[in-house]
Design an enzyme around this catalytic site. Structure first.
Site, PDB file in Angstrom:
ATOM      1  N   GLU A   1       0.061  -1.364   5.582  1.00 46.44           N
ATOM      2  CA  GLU A   1       1.105  -0.888   6.501  1.00 46.44           C
ATOM      3  C   GLU A   1       0.861   0.546   6.931  1.00 46.44           C
ATOM      4  O   GLU A   1       1.125   0.924   8.061  1.00 46.44           O
ATOM      5  CB  GLU A   1       2.487  -1.009   5.856  1.00 46.44           C
ATOM      6  CG  GLU A   1       3.632  -0.821   6.848  1.00 46.44           C
ATOM      7  CD  GLU A   1       3.981   0.641   7.123  1.00 46.44           C
ATOM      8  OE1 GLU A   1       4.498   0.931   8.204  1.00 46.44           O
ATOM      9  OE2 GLU A   1       3.712   1.510   6.258  1.00 46.44           O
TER      10      GLU A   1
ATOM     11  N   ASP B   1       0.837  -1.215   0.000  1.00 40.25           N
ATOM     12  CA  ASP B   1       0.000   0.000   0.000  1.00 40.25           C
ATOM     13  C   ASP B   1       0.868   1.260   0.000  1.00 40.25           C
ATOM     14  O   ASP B   1       2.043   1.234   0.368  1.00 40.25           O
ATOM     15  CB  ASP B   1      -0.945   0.001   1.216  1.00 40.25           C
ATOM     16  CG  ASP B   1      -0.213  -0.075   2.553  1.00 40.25           C
ATOM     17  OD1 ASP B   1       0.741  -0.864   2.665  1.00 40.25           O
ATOM     18  OD2 ASP B   1      -0.580   0.672   3.491  1.00 40.25           O
TER      19      ASP B   1
HETATM   20 ZN   LIG Z   1       6.421   2.464   4.355  1.00 39.67          ZN
END
Ligand SMILES: [Zn+2]
Length: 395
Positions: free
Chosen positions: A156, A91
């Site tokens: 994340e 992401d």
């Molecule tokens: Zn990162």
């Protein structure tokens, strides 16, 4: 054999650059950031590992494309079953203020030895480096000393619930495995992060009596808050004043920060004051003790209550741990430099691994443009980091 491996990675330089460019085009924003997740990017990455076994561990999230937040795992069996893992995230964060970009954020620009675009450094560079490391070993049919695992995870940037935390529950990582998270680093690639300060966010509510400022009766919440915070500030620094040279600054920090708006007019004494403190505490202290201490100080001040908004800590990875020794050796082998270890004041996803009992090193070679406009990755760094990752399981 190692020389052969390094040469092979060098020969893939153009392919490496083009892959990062493709990855930038696939906008993988989490639903919280107005996107539909990482599925398209995960499918693209899986395609690049065609012919090799890639397992997908889906975390279910109705808001995402097909209801899936994908996590990819591929692993080469080594001489030992103990696995060295490189964990990167798929992401990216949104572009921010687009007017600050010199080119469209999700259209890659290759210029002056750099690849520009959102997600180029964070974490596209390391997605590509680790991908080419594992693929090259697979293509050459080599059997490393350690097993070699590469994981590409979701989520994340927004908490890792659908990413690392999901994989930890799936028991992908075995006790004693070595974890490398290339999601922060330094421009020379000579710094390995092994520890993080604990984070404690405190909220103070101070109650007083609202009154006309010309007739101050009772308690002025603003004044009481200032007295309390100054006392707390001083007491915390005194009580938790040790130094730890891993960190810069080498001490715990206790900073009064946000203060909520109170009355609208100058001539009213506020009856309520709400303010906050950001504490970053070196691992020499137990964060619970810091919180308890803040509460004790508050008890001595009438009308003051303390709560926390965040209280996170993770054990540091020992300086002489296997993952740090192996990674240092790999960096030295490829780059001819001896890295040093250090700690940071921030919070990375390595904390999830460390809390789960895994020794974890955070390392990569980056200029530190993550989340900024005109984010870029230096092509030399992508290639050289790929070599370090590739060599790692052979040492
Ligand atoms: Zn990162």
């Amino acid at each position: 054999m190692i020389q052969n491996l390094l040469k092979k990675i060098d020969s893939k330089r153009d392919e490496i650059v083009n892959t990062l460019a493709d990855i930038i085009r696939i906008k993988a924003l989490s639903p919280e950031n107005g996107g539909d997740g990482e599925l398209d990017k995960a499918e693209y990455v899986t395609g690049l590992l065609k012919g090799f076994e890639v397992k997908r561990f889906d975390a279910l999230d109705k808001r995402a494309k097909d209801g899936i937040r994908p996590n990819l795992v591929t692993r080469i069996k080594g001489n030992r079953s103990k696995t060295v893992w490189i964990v990167t995230h798929l992401d990216v964060v949104p572009e921010g203020d687009v007017s600050l970009w010199k080119s469209p954020p999700f259209e890659p620009v290759i210029k002056d030895g750099k690849v520009y675009g959102r997600g180029s450094e964070d974490n596209g560079q390391s997605v590509v480096s680790s991908l080419f490391a594992v693929r090259t070993i697979m293509e050459l049919g080599l059997e490393p000393e350690y097993s070699f695992g590469v994981a590409f995870v979701a989520d994340e940037e927004v908490g890792s619930k659908y990413g690392i935390q999901h994989l930890l529950k799936e028991n992908i990582f075995k006790k004693d495995d070595l974890i490398v998270v290339p999601d922060a680093g330094s421009p020379e690639g000579n710094e390995i992060e092994i520890a993080e300060k604990s984070i404690l966010w405190l909220k103070f509510v101070v109650e007083g009596n609202q009154a006309h400022a010309s007739k101050p009766v009772g308690r002025n919440a603003s004044r009481e808050a200032m007295k309390f915070i100054l006392k707390l500030d001083e007491s915390l620094h005194k009580k938790f004043g040790k130094k730890n040279s891993l960190f810069s600054p080498p001490v715990s920090t206790f900073e009064p920060t946000k203060r909520e708006k109170n009355v609208d007019n100058v001539n009213t004494i506020p009856g309520l004051d709400v303010s906050y403190m950001d504490c970053r505490v070196i691992p020499d202290y137990d964060i619970e003790k810091v919180f308890e201490f803040a509460k004790e100080i508050a008890e001595k001040h009438a009308g003051v209550s303390v709560e926390y908004l965040q209280k996170e800590s993770s054990p540091p990875t020992p300086e002489d741990s296997e993952v740090v020794r192996k990674l240092s050796k790999a960096i030295e082998t490829v780059r001819g430099i001896k890295p040093t270890v250090h700690g940071i004041g921030g919070n990375t996803c390595a904390a999830f691994f460390r809390k789960a009992g895994f020794h974890t090193a955070v390392w990569s070679t980056v200029d530190g443009t993550a989340h900024q406009p005109n984010e870029y990755a230096v092509i030399d760094n992508i290639v050289e980091d790929a070599k370090v990752f590739a060599v790692l399981p052979f040492l």
